[in-house]
Design a protein around this motif. Sequence first.
Motif, PDB file in Angstrom:
ATOM      1  N   SER A   5       0.982  -1.121  -0.053  1.00 43.39           N
ATOM      2  CA  SER A   5      -0.029   0.012   0.118  1.00 43.39           C
ATOM      3  C   SER A   5       0.773   1.142   0.152  1.00 43.39           C
ATOM      4  CB  SER A   5      -0.959   0.077   1.298  1.00 43.39           C
ATOM      5  OG  SER A   5      -0.247  -0.034   2.555  1.00 43.39           O
ATOM      6  N   PRO A   6       0.346   2.271  -0.333  1.00 37.87           N
ATOM      7  CA  PRO A   6       0.996   3.474  -0.410  1.00 37.87           C
ATOM      8  C   PRO A   6       1.589   4.041   1.009  1.00 37.87           C
ATOM      9  CG  PRO A   6      -1.010   3.770  -1.748  1.00 37.87           C
ATOM     10  CD  PRO A   6      -0.944   2.570  -0.915  1.00 37.87           C
ATOM     11  N   PRO A   7       2.544   4.444   1.110  1.00 40.05           N
ATOM     12  CA  PRO A   7       3.143   4.939   2.273  1.00 40.05           C
ATOM     13  C   PRO A   7       2.345   6.136   2.868  1.00 40.05           C
ATOM     14  CG  PRO A   7       4.544   5.898   0.710  1.00 40.05           C
ATOM     15  CD  PRO A   7       3.733   5.081   0.078  1.00 40.05           C
ATOM     16  N   SER A   8       2.058   6.200   4.248  1.00 40.85           N
ATOM     17  CA  SER A   8       1.031   6.909   4.835  1.00 40.85           C
ATOM     18  C   SER A   8       1.259   8.400   4.395  1.00 40.85           C
ATOM     19  CB  SER A   8       1.107   6.951   6.357  1.00 40.85           C
ATOM     20  OG  SER A   8       2.589   7.257   6.748  1.00 40.85           O
ATOM     21  N   ALA A   9       2.416   8.877   4.104  1.00 40.73           N
ATOM     22  CA  ALA A   9       2.802  10.335   3.637  1.00 40.73           C
ATOM     23  C   ALA A   9       2.179  10.484   2.312  1.00 40.73           C
ATOM     24  CB  ALA A   9       4.475  10.490   3.436  1.00 40.73           C
ATOM     25  N   CYS A  10       1.912   9.561   1.628  1.00 46.94           N
ATOM     26  CA  CYS A  10       1.340   9.846   0.383  1.00 46.94           C
ATOM     27  C   CYS A  10      -0.267  10.246   0.487  1.00 46.94           C
ATOM     28  CB  CYS A  10       1.334   8.632  -0.838  1.00 46.94           C
ATOM     29  SG  CYS A  10       3.044   8.435  -1.212  1.00 46.94           S
ATOM     30  N   GLN A  11      -0.889   9.616   1.538  1.00 48.85           N
ATOM     31  CA  GLN A  11      -2.084   9.927   1.894  1.00 48.85           C
ATOM     32  C   GLN A  11      -2.171  11.407   2.299  1.00 48.85           C
ATOM     33  OE1 GLN A  11      -4.009   7.304   1.480  1.00 48.85           O
ATOM     34  NE2 GLN A  11      -2.266   6.318   0.847  1.00 48.85           N
ATOM     35  N   GLN A  12      -1.469  12.223   2.541  1.00 53.42           N
ATOM     36  CA  GLN A  12      -1.563  13.711   2.940  1.00 53.42           C
ATOM     37  C   GLN A  12      -0.470  14.204   2.186  1.00 53.42           C
ATOM     38  OE1 GLN A  12      -1.681  13.334   7.314  1.00 53.42           O
ATOM     39  NE2 GLN A  12      -3.866  13.666   7.139  1.00 53.42           N
ATOM     40  N   PRO A  13      -0.434  14.634   0.798  1.00 51.33           N
ATOM     41  CA  PRO A  13       0.823  15.082   0.358  1.00 51.33           C
ATOM     42  C   PRO A  13       1.081  16.574   0.629  1.00 51.33           C
ATOM     43  CG  PRO A  13      -1.365  14.821  -1.384  1.00 51.33           C
ATOM     44  CD  PRO A  13      -1.448  14.114   0.043  1.00 51.33           C
ATOM     45  N   ASP A  14       2.296  16.921   0.478  1.00 55.33           N
ATOM     46  CA  ASP A  14       2.839  18.402   1.179  1.00 55.33           C
ATOM     47  C   ASP A  14       2.290  19.346  -0.139  1.00 55.33           C
ATOM     48  OD1 ASP A  14       4.109  20.807   1.790  1.00 55.33           O
ATOM     49  OD2 ASP A  14       5.496  19.168   2.825  1.00 55.33           O
ATOM     50  N   ARG A  15       1.314  20.293   0.042  1.00 52.10           N
ATOM     51  CA  ARG A  15       0.994  21.377  -0.638  1.00 52.10           C
ATOM     52  C   ARG A  15       1.686  22.722  -0.503  1.00 52.10           C
ATOM     53  NH1 ARG A  15      -1.338  17.942  -4.081  1.00 52.10           N
ATOM     54  NH2 ARG A  15      -3.167  16.916  -3.004  1.00 52.10           N
ATOM     55  N   SER A  16       2.883  22.743   0.500  1.00 46.91           N
ATOM     56  CA  SER A  16       3.574  23.811   0.707  1.00 46.91           C
ATOM     57  C   SER A  16       5.144  23.797  -0.218  1.00 46.91           C
ATOM     58  CB  SER A  16       4.076  24.040   2.112  1.00 46.91           C
ATOM     59  OG  SER A  16       4.728  22.807   2.477  1.00 46.91           O
ATOM     60  N   SER A  17       5.710  24.962  -0.017  1.00 50.27           N
ATOM     61  CA  SER A  17       6.650  25.233  -1.057  1.00 50.27           C
ATOM     62  C   SER A  17       7.763  24.223  -0.641  1.00 50.27           C
ATOM     63  CB  SER A  17       7.170  26.748  -0.761  1.00 50.27           C
ATOM     64  OG  SER A  17       6.206  27.457  -1.240  1.00 50.27           O
ATOM     65  N   PRO A  18       8.463  23.756  -1.307  1.00 47.50           N
ATOM     66  CA  PRO A  18       9.433  22.635  -1.167  1.00 47.50           C
ATOM     67  C   PRO A  18      10.593  23.194  -0.227  1.00 47.50           C
ATOM     68  CG  PRO A  18       9.286  22.679  -3.400  1.00 47.50           C
ATOM     69  CD  PRO A  18       8.424  23.806  -2.838  1.00 47.50           C
ATOM     70  N   ARG A  19      10.873  22.445   0.687  1.00 48.01           N
ATOM     71  CA  ARG A  19      11.766  22.788   1.704  1.00 48.01           C
ATOM     72  C   ARG A  19      12.887  21.466   2.125  1.00 48.01           C
ATOM     73  NH1 ARG A  19       6.953  21.467   3.515  1.00 48.01           N
ATOM     74  NH2 ARG A  19       6.622  20.108   5.445  1.00 48.01           N
ATOM     75  N   PRO A  20      13.991  21.653   2.911  1.00 49.75           N
ATOM     76  CA  PRO A  20      14.750  20.488   3.325  1.00 49.75           C
ATOM     77  C   PRO A  20      14.095  19.535   3.731  1.00 49.75           C
ATOM     78  CG  PRO A  20      16.173  22.663   3.457  1.00 49.75           C
ATOM     79  CD  PRO A  20      14.389  22.921   3.269  1.00 49.75           C
ATOM     80  N   GLY A  21      14.394  18.224   3.671  1.00 47.53           N
ATOM     81  CA  GLY A  21      13.870  17.198   4.278  1.00 47.53           C
ATOM     82  C   GLY A  21      12.949  16.375   3.196  1.00 47.53           C
ATOM     83  N   THR A  22      12.457  15.447   3.570  1.00 51.45           N
ATOM     84  CA  THR A  22      11.319  14.513   2.991  1.00 51.45           C
ATOM     85  C   THR A  22      10.108  14.853   2.929  1.00 51.45           C
ATOM     86  OG1 THR A  22      12.890  12.741   3.314  1.00 51.45           O
ATOM     87  CG2 THR A  22      10.653  12.172   2.523  1.00 51.45           C
ATOM     88  N   SER A  23       9.347  14.958   1.757  1.00 52.87           N
ATOM     89  CA  SER A  23       7.975  15.476   1.576  1.00 52.87           C
ATOM     90  C   SER A  23       7.353  14.489   0.504  1.00 52.87           C
ATOM     91  CB  SER A  23       7.661  17.079   1.202  1.00 52.87           C
ATOM     92  OG  SER A  23       8.399  17.138   0.235  1.00 52.87           O
ATOM     93  N   ALA A  24       5.936  14.291   0.610  1.00 53.47           N
ATOM     94  CA  ALA A  24       5.177  13.520  -0.380  1.00 53.47           C
ATOM     95  C   ALA A  24       4.445  14.377  -1.455  1.00 53.47           C
ATOM     96  CB  ALA A  24       4.183  12.687   0.443  1.00 53.47           C
ATOM     97  N   HIS A  25       4.489  14.097  -2.678  1.00 50.25           N
ATOM     98  CA  HIS A  25       3.721  14.871  -3.719  1.00 50.25           C
ATOM     99  C   HIS A  25       3.081  13.796  -4.487  1.00 50.25           C
ATOM    100  CE1 HIS A  25       6.222  18.519  -2.536  1.00 50.25           C
ATOM    101  NE2 HIS A  25       7.033  17.753  -2.379  1.00 50.25           N
ATOM    102  N   THR A  26       1.954  14.413  -5.103  1.00 50.55           N
ATOM    103  CA  THR A  26       1.214  13.571  -5.854  1.00 50.55           C
ATOM    104  C   THR A  26       0.766  14.398  -7.202  1.00 50.55           C
ATOM    105  OG1 THR A  26      -0.992  14.543  -5.086  1.00 50.55           O
ATOM    106  CG2 THR A  26      -0.266  12.461  -3.973  1.00 50.55           C
ATOM    107  N   ILE A  27       0.744  13.695  -8.339  1.00 53.84           N
ATOM    108  CA  ILE A  27       0.501  14.150  -9.691  1.00 53.84           C
ATOM    109  C   ILE A  27      -0.565  13.311 -10.218  1.00 53.84           C
ATOM    110  CG2 ILE A  27       2.809  15.157  -9.918  1.00 53.84           C
ATOM    111  CD1 ILE A  27       3.649  12.824 -11.857  1.00 53.84           C
TER     112      ILE A  27
END
Length: 334
Positions: A33-55
């Motif tokens: 299943s998708p990692p939990s981060a993919c259930q709540q993708p990051d909509r803010s401006s990219p910043r250092p560290g790990t973030s999830a994004h959807t297209i």
Amino acid sequence: MIKRCCLVILIPSTVFIFCLACVFTALIFRGLSPPSACQQPDRSSPRPGTSAHTITSGGLERCYLLYLPPDFDPSQPIPVVISFHGFASSPGGHAVITGWNQIADSEHFLVAYPQGTGFPLRWNSSPSAWWSSIDDVAFTRNLINDLKDILTIDQSRIYLSGFSNGGAMTHNLACELSDIVAAVGIVSAPVNEPPGGCHPSRPVPIMAFHGTDDLIVNYNGANVENSLLNPQSSLEIDTFSYLPAKVWIERWAQHNRCNPVAESLPPQGDASGIRFTECTNDAEVIFYTLNGGGHTWPGGGPLPGWLVGEISTDINASADLWSFFSNHPLSNFP
């Protein structure tokens, strides 16, 4: 030096696919299943560290994890490494196995970890219809366009890497996206050419690694019955074949119009390498054989499962790939 990460049992090639199933049973809980981060993708401006994004690609919502180093400067173009996980793995698990984030911190590039589709997660890397019907080539192009939209990326330095099924996907992308991909790295992959053959629009530098004792993806290639993989299949295609590692490497040397006689690289413990040089546009092809190596990422973290074999500690695939990538920008970009 080879580091043992799990118990290995030698078994005949006739039960190769049984080994595949056993190993991926252990992987399945990390990749179904998708990692939990993919259930709540990051909509803010990219910043250092790990973030999830959807297209959206092919009518599907697709996810990728993005890692940016601590010294990320949004005003400066940043090189890109896109790394594809193996069958039944996940973006987060692949990040741990490869150690790409740590190298990104010191060398200043971003890493994108796309997520496959299906149950379990996988890539459409094979011409066999049962593997997947998703257009992952289009997805990768869409992902790159998304990175262009949200970041200032160095378009002359877009690199791909992948492991196992993800490595086979990387090979196909080298054939299909050579107009935008500068160089690729492939580890332990069941490589076959796309339907219609591999016809890159330009020579693509390639670095690859494969273990001689890989029980999941045989170093010498294989032809696996689909009925063993999917007994309920009613599809006409009933086999899954892939090339010996050295055969597809030699084909890339031909694609890149290299000197057909490879030179030997200095051995590094259990790693012995060859390099094809005098290639068009300096698109060299390098291949490392890991003597005694299993279905693993050299120098990386251990994979779960009791048949994946042993990890080489004499060479670090990610570090060597970044050094290779750094020497091969895409020449038609400033």
